[in-house]
Design a protein around this motif. Structure first.
Motif, mmCIF file in Angstrom:
data_model
loop_
_atom_site.group_PDB
_atom_site.id
_atom_site.type_symbol
_atom_site.label_atom_id
_atom_site.label_comp_id
_atom_site.label_asym_id
_atom_site.label_seq_id
_atom_site.Cartn_x
_atom_site.Cartn_y
_atom_site.Cartn_z
ATOM 1 N N VAL A 41 1.002 -1.045 0.126
ATOM 2 C CA VAL A 41 0.014 0.036 0.087
ATOM 3 C C VAL A 41 0.831 1.442 0.134
ATOM 4 O O VAL A 41 0.508 2.236 -0.719
ATOM 5 N N SER A 42 1.776 1.237 0.845
ATOM 6 C CA SER A 42 2.690 2.395 0.661
ATOM 7 C C SER A 42 3.697 2.680 -0.485
ATOM 8 O O SER A 42 3.817 3.718 -0.895
ATOM 9 N N SER A 45 1.126 3.928 -3.126
ATOM 10 C CA SER A 45 0.692 5.337 -2.741
ATOM 11 C C SER A 45 1.831 6.319 -2.988
ATOM 12 O O SER A 45 1.705 7.375 -3.629
ATOM 13 N N LYS A 103 -8.389 3.170 -2.693
ATOM 14 C CA LYS A 103 -8.609 2.694 -1.348
ATOM 15 C C LYS A 103 -8.013 1.134 -1.409
ATOM 16 O O LYS A 103 -8.039 0.468 -2.149
ATOM 17 N N PRO A 104 -7.057 1.100 -0.414
ATOM 18 C CA PRO A 104 -6.645 1.788 0.714
ATOM 19 C C PRO A 104 -5.339 2.653 0.297
ATOM 20 O O PRO A 104 -4.995 2.340 -0.969
ATOM 21 N N LEU A 105 -5.145 3.646 0.983
ATOM 22 C CA LEU A 105 -4.491 4.590 0.448
ATOM 23 C C LEU A 105 -3.476 5.080 1.711
ATOM 24 O O LEU A 105 -4.016 5.112 2.623
ATOM 25 N N ALA A 106 -2.127 5.413 1.601
ATOM 26 C CA ALA A 106 -1.244 5.819 2.625
ATOM 27 C C ALA A 106 -0.822 7.254 2.469
ATOM 28 O O ALA A 106 -0.006 7.445 1.578
#
Length: 135
Positions: A41-42, A45, A103-106
């Protein structure tokens, strides 16, 4: 006589090419480090944060360096203004798309890579090999 002289130089010969290349390398390395260190995710992002800087800068470079020559001075100024306006709008749209559609986002990774990639532009004079001097 044509007042607008289109730039026929290939993209890799434009004066801004080293800066764009450095931005691309920095954003890819930062996203790779985040992906390895913080997770998937990171990583994506951070990649999006860097691309939010790089894509509008690429658009601005295309608009700003489209014309050359003294006879095209007015076209050059208009292109700079249009390129900067487009860059601002494109940046806002890309931020909105990132926050609304992913979504999801960091957010910390997104803003961190955004700032890191933007800093390459701030230090661009250090990357330039040519020195401009008076004749």
């Amino acid at each position: 006589m044509e007042t607008r002289t289109p730039n026929r130089l290939p993209f890799h010969r434009w004066p801004v090419f080293p800066v764009l290349l450095a931005q691309l390398i920095v954003l890819l390395l930062a996203a790779l480090v985040l992906w390895q260190w913080q997770g998937k995710v990171s990583g994506y992002s951070g990649l999006m944060g860097g691309l939010i800087v790089w894509v509008p800068n690429l658009y601005f470079a295309y608009k700003a360096f489209r014309y050359t020559g003294a006879r095209a001075a007015q076209a050059i100024v208009r292109s700079f203004y249009a390129g900067e306006a487009g860059k601002m709008i494109l940046t806002a749209v890309l931020f909105a798309l990132a926050f609304a559609g992913v979504k999801p986002l960091a957010p910390l990774a997104l803003f961190g890579c955004f700032l890191l990639t933007q800093m390459v532009s701030w230090f661009a004079p250090l990357l330039m090999k040519t020195r401009f001097s008076r004749p």
